[in-house]
Design an enzyme around this catalytic site. Sequence first.
Site, short mmCIF file in Angstrom:
data_model
loop_
_atom_site.label_atom_id
_atom_site.label_comp_id
_atom_site.label_asym_id
_atom_site.label_seq_id
_atom_site.Cartn_x
_atom_site.Cartn_y
_atom_site.Cartn_z
N THR A 96 0.85 -1.20 0.00
CA THR A 96 0.00 0.00 0.00
C THR A 96 0.88 1.25 0.00
OG1 THR A 96 -0.01 0.15 2.40
CG2 THR A 96 -1.75 -1.20 1.40
N TYR A 137 20.26 -6.30 -0.79
CA TYR A 137 19.11 -6.46 -1.68
C TYR A 137 18.78 -5.16 -2.42
CZ TYR A 137 16.57 -4.90 2.52
OH TYR A 137 16.15 -4.22 3.63
N LYS A 152 16.90 1.73 0.31
CA LYS A 152 18.32 1.43 0.57
C LYS A 152 19.18 1.87 -0.62
CE LYS A 152 18.05 -0.75 4.64
NZ LYS A 152 18.61 -0.14 5.86
P1 NAP Z 1 15.87 -4.17 14.09
O1 NAP Z 1 16.39 -4.80 15.33
O2 NAP Z 1 14.42 -4.23 13.81
O3 NAP Z 1 16.35 -2.64 14.10
C1 NAP Z 1 15.64 -1.60 13.55
C2 NAP Z 1 15.71 -0.45 14.55
O4 NAP Z 1 15.14 0.70 13.94
C3 NAP Z 1 14.92 -0.73 15.83
O5 NAP Z 1 15.78 -0.48 16.95
C4 NAP Z 1 13.78 0.26 15.80
O6 NAP Z 1 13.53 0.74 17.12
C5 NAP Z 1 14.36 1.37 14.92
N1 NAP Z 1 13.29 2.12 14.25
C6 NAP Z 1 12.31 1.64 13.46
N2 NAP Z 1 11.51 2.64 13.06
C7 NAP Z 1 12.01 3.79 13.59
C8 NAP Z 1 11.61 5.15 13.55
N3 NAP Z 1 10.54 5.57 12.86
N4 NAP Z 1 12.37 6.06 14.22
C9 NAP Z 1 13.46 5.66 14.93
N5 NAP Z 1 13.88 4.38 15.00
C10 NAP Z 1 13.16 3.45 14.34
O7 NAP Z 1 16.58 -4.76 12.81
P2 NAP Z 1 18.11 -5.08 12.45
O8 NAP Z 1 18.09 -6.36 11.76
O9 NAP Z 1 19.02 -4.87 13.61
O10 NAP Z 1 18.39 -3.95 11.35
C11 NAP Z 1 19.31 -2.90 11.54
C12 NAP Z 1 19.73 -2.35 10.19
O11 NAP Z 1 20.33 -3.35 9.40
C13 NAP Z 1 18.54 -1.82 9.38
O12 NAP Z 1 18.96 -0.67 8.67
C14 NAP Z 1 18.26 -2.95 8.41
O13 NAP Z 1 17.63 -2.54 7.23
C15 NAP Z 1 19.70 -3.41 8.13
N6 NAP Z 1 19.77 -4.76 7.57
C16 NAP Z 1 19.49 -5.84 8.36
C17 NAP Z 1 19.58 -7.10 7.79
C18 NAP Z 1 19.31 -8.35 8.60
O14 NAP Z 1 19.31 -9.43 8.03
N7 NAP Z 1 19.08 -8.24 9.91
C19 NAP Z 1 19.93 -7.25 6.45
C20 NAP Z 1 20.20 -6.12 5.70
C21 NAP Z 1 20.12 -4.87 6.27
P3 NAP Z 1 12.06 1.21 17.63
O15 NAP Z 1 11.11 0.09 17.33
O16 NAP Z 1 12.29 1.44 19.09
O17 NAP Z 1 11.74 2.48 16.90
#
Ligand code: NAP
Length: 263
Positions: A96, A137, A152
């Site tokens: 959406t 990705y 990204k």
């Molecule tokens: P995660 O634990 O879900 O981390 C995302 C963080 O972003 C959470 O601490 C969340 O905290 C915060 N967040 C979300 N919306 C927000 C907002 N509107 N304002 C401020 N903070 C916000 O996921 P992760 O896997 O550690 O990912 C961390 C980074 O790595 C991300 O950029 C993700 O795209 C990238 N990444 C991860 C993977 C993977 O496989 N894990 C792969 C490629 C890239 P709140 O809920 O407290 O806001």
Amino acid sequence: MALITGGGTGLGLATAQRLARRGYSLVLASRSPAHLAAGARALRRRGAEVLTVPTDIREYDQVVALVDRVAEQFGRLDVLVNNAAGNFIVPTEKLTPNGWRAVVGIVLDGTFYASRAAFPLLRRAPRPSIVNIAASYAWLAGPGTAHSAAAKAGVVALTRTLAVEWARYGIRVNAVAPGPIRTSGTDRQLWNDRTLVARVTRGIPLGRFGRPEDVAAAIDFLVGPDASYITGEVLTVDGGQWLGHGVMELLPSLPHRRRQQNP
Ligand code: NAP
């Protein structure tokens, strides 16, 4: 001192832990006070100085207030890690406009907002540096990730543009692009199917998923003195997944294929 958006959970928290070991004070910013409190507790247990600031990174006023808090409390900012993100897998025909806006708002607007608001403070630091978290990705075209991949890809473009523009202020701007990383969050939402995990693992040349610490180590390198001549770079941390894309399925039968042991 280092400011990490989304620093209370997952890769952001692993990065905070790594930078704390290097002696950085930390500011964690995200929406949920519970995420921030848990992250701060884990860091303080190891003696780190931590400030948490509840912030919705999609709101520029909140981001400006966050940077004001950093200035008030620490008077400096050396490292900004734009890590906050939201994501969900959805076929594009079911995505959406709200879902699109939410993800692009956090990932792309949020990265710009934090970089823009932090600029005046960062430029006064002796060796300032920004690291943006992208994702492989962005160029792998993973199905179901149109919103996040587009955001990204924008982050990668922003990284390179700012690297060129802000080099004159001594600010280095780099990105880390993780492949599939297992965290408690992704294990719950994404990697909860053993068949899928086995299939993805087969597509990773180094034969294992990444760990948050693998990403934290790359960020630590990029902000540190050994990377002082590196800017505008996107460091992929994916066990070679994107290079071997589509071909790894052929390899299991070959005798030399060996799974990497966790270090
Ligand atoms: P995660 O634990 O879900 O981390 C995302 C963080 O972003 C959470 O601490 C969340 O905290 C915060 N967040 C979300 N919306 C927000 C907002 N509107 N304002 C401020 N903070 C916000 O996921 P992760 O896997 O550690 O990912 C961390 C980074 O790595 C991300 O950029 C993700 O795209 C990238 N990444 C991860 C993977 C993977 O496989 N894990 C792969 C490629 C890239 P709140 O809920 O407290 O806001």
